[in-house]
Enzyme design. Structure first.
Site, mmCIF file in Angstrom:
data_model
loop_
_atom_site.group_PDB
_atom_site.id
_atom_site.type_symbol
_atom_site.label_atom_id
_atom_site.label_comp_id
_atom_site.label_asym_id
_atom_site.label_seq_id
_atom_site.Cartn_x
_atom_site.Cartn_y
_atom_site.Cartn_z
ATOM 1 N N LEU A 155 0.850 -1.197 0.000
ATOM 2 C CA LEU A 155 0.000 0.000 0.000
ATOM 3 C C LEU A 155 0.881 1.240 0.000
ATOM 4 O O LEU A 155 1.804 1.332 0.816
ATOM 5 C CB LEU A 155 -0.884 0.048 1.252
ATOM 6 C CG LEU A 155 -1.948 -1.031 1.449
ATOM 7 C CD1 LEU A 155 -2.501 -0.933 2.864
ATOM 8 C CD2 LEU A 155 -3.053 -0.880 0.428
ATOM 9 N N HIS A 156 0.582 2.177 -0.892
ATOM 10 C CA HIS A 156 1.306 3.452 -0.822
ATOM 11 C C HIS A 156 0.529 4.631 -1.399
ATOM 12 O O HIS A 156 0.919 5.775 -1.216
ATOM 13 C CB HIS A 156 2.655 3.351 -1.546
ATOM 14 C CG HIS A 156 2.535 3.389 -3.040
ATOM 15 N ND1 HIS A 156 2.170 2.294 -3.787
ATOM 16 C CD2 HIS A 156 2.733 4.398 -3.926
ATOM 17 C CE1 HIS A 156 2.149 2.620 -5.064
ATOM 18 N NE2 HIS A 156 2.469 3.883 -5.190
#
Length: 371
Positions: free
Chosen positions: A212-213
């Site tokens: 996740l980013h």
């Protein structure tokens, strides 16, 4: 640094981990033509964490003679402005014949703007991709960079259609394939030799890989909680390996969300190198991500991928690959997981030109265009 005036000087601009993966095969292929081209690599320093930068340079055997601008983090405007100021100085000094940019990050659009102002030819690798979501900063970067580019190297047919629909000259557009797959294929043997599973005390199967980013997913407490609640349910069935991006870790700390990881089947780890990460993908039951590049990797490796977004710029990974978009983390999300467990997911086929030869096709075009 070579000084022969007969050489065409090419400056490659990178700033983030995906850029490093994209530049490596093209830089290496151009080096085979060192009697015709001089290659210079500039790292803006957009990704400066050792786990997002140095490890990847080592794994991908990129040149040690790198100009590092050390820009670091900041708002989009601050970062873009600083990169432009520092790049302009370098371009004036180096007087390149061609600037090559990669992907859709702030370093990409910054270099495109500076090259355009200085009337330097510009090539964009991974041109034409569109999510049609202008709330994504990357979408704006893609559109601006493509508009300013002289050579548009496209990874999939939808990209060609997008560029034509935007009125760009067909003479600039070249369907060459996905250069990230060049790196993947070249590094598969070393990835298979990775000892990451032993380091993590992880079996070679029965785990899920999570990344996740994207700001929409990680910047707010509400969005992170929404995702982690669903991941916790998944961890009842599988170990979840979560190489945590610095941006995501910062948000977890700010919002005091470490309680989400008290379940020992959710393993939060630091970002890993390229070979280790490929090994984790290859042996996972499935991948949950919001990354663009991982959608391509999983399609090539035929690993099921759930992308936590409403749209994707990598359309071919849905049409032809193993990627499934899912923004609804309630019923649909768990139905997709049940389908994957039961084997009812798109096995996919490898798209045309995703064959490890993209860099060769690009170099062939550059020879015809520049020499």
């Amino acid at each position: 640094m070579k000084t022969s005036i007969s050489l065409k000087r090419i400056v490659h601009i990178v700033g983030t981990r995906p850029n490093f993966i994209k530049v490596a095969p093209l830089f290496a292929e151009l080096e085979k033509h060192n009697s015709e081209f001089e290659n210079i690599l500039i790292h803006t320093g957009q990704h400066y964490d050792i786990n997002l930068s140095d490890i990847f340079f080592n794994d991908l055997k990129l040149s040690k003679d790198i100009i590092n601008l050390e820009v670091g983090s900041g708002t989009h405007a601050e970062q873009t402005g600083q990169i432009m100021i520092k790049l302009e100085r370098q371009f004036v000094k180096l007087k390149p014949d061609l600037i090559i940019v990669y992907g859709d990050v702030n370093s990409t659009v910054s270099a495109a703007l500076v090259a355009s102002k200085l009337n330097i030819k510009l090539a964009h690798v991974e041109a034409g991709l569109r999510s049609f979501d202008n709330e994504m900063p990357e979408e704006i970067n893609r559109i601006v960079t493509d508009r300013l580019s002289d050579y548009l190297f496209v990874s999939e047919p939808a990209g060609v259609d997008n560029l034509k629909n935007e009125g760009l000259s067909q003479e600039k557009i070249f369907l060459v394939g996905n250069i990230m797959i060049d790196s993947l294929i070249a590094n598969l043997k070393l990835a298979n030799q990775s000892s990451i599973h032993k380091k993590l005390s992880l079996p070679l199967e029965n785990y899920v890989l999570l990344t996740l980013h994207r700001p929409i997913n990680v910047d707010s407490k509400e969005s992170l909680n929404r995702i982690f609640e669903s991941i916790t349910k998944i961890s009842e069935r599988y170990t979840v390996i979560f190489p945590c991006h610095p941006r995501t870790m910062k948000s977890i700390k700010e919002h005091k969300l470490f309680d989400n990881f008290k379940n020992n089947k959710i393993k939060i780890i630091s970002p890993v190198g390229y070979h280790d990460f490929l090994k984790l993908i290859m042996n996972s039951n499935f991948v949950i991500t919001d990354s663009g590049g991982i959608q391509a990797d999983t399609t090539y490796l035929k690993i099921p991928c759930i992308t936590l977004r409403e749209t994707t710029e990598q359309l071919i990974t849905i049409i032809q690959g193993t990627n499934i978009l899912c923004w609804d983390l309630n019923g649909k999300f768990f139905q997709i997981i049940d389908d994957i467990i039961e084997g009812n997911y798109p096995e996919g086929t490898i798209p045309e030109f995703w064959d490890g030869e993209t860099s060769k096709r690009i170099v062939s075009i550059l020879i015809k265009q520049l020499l």
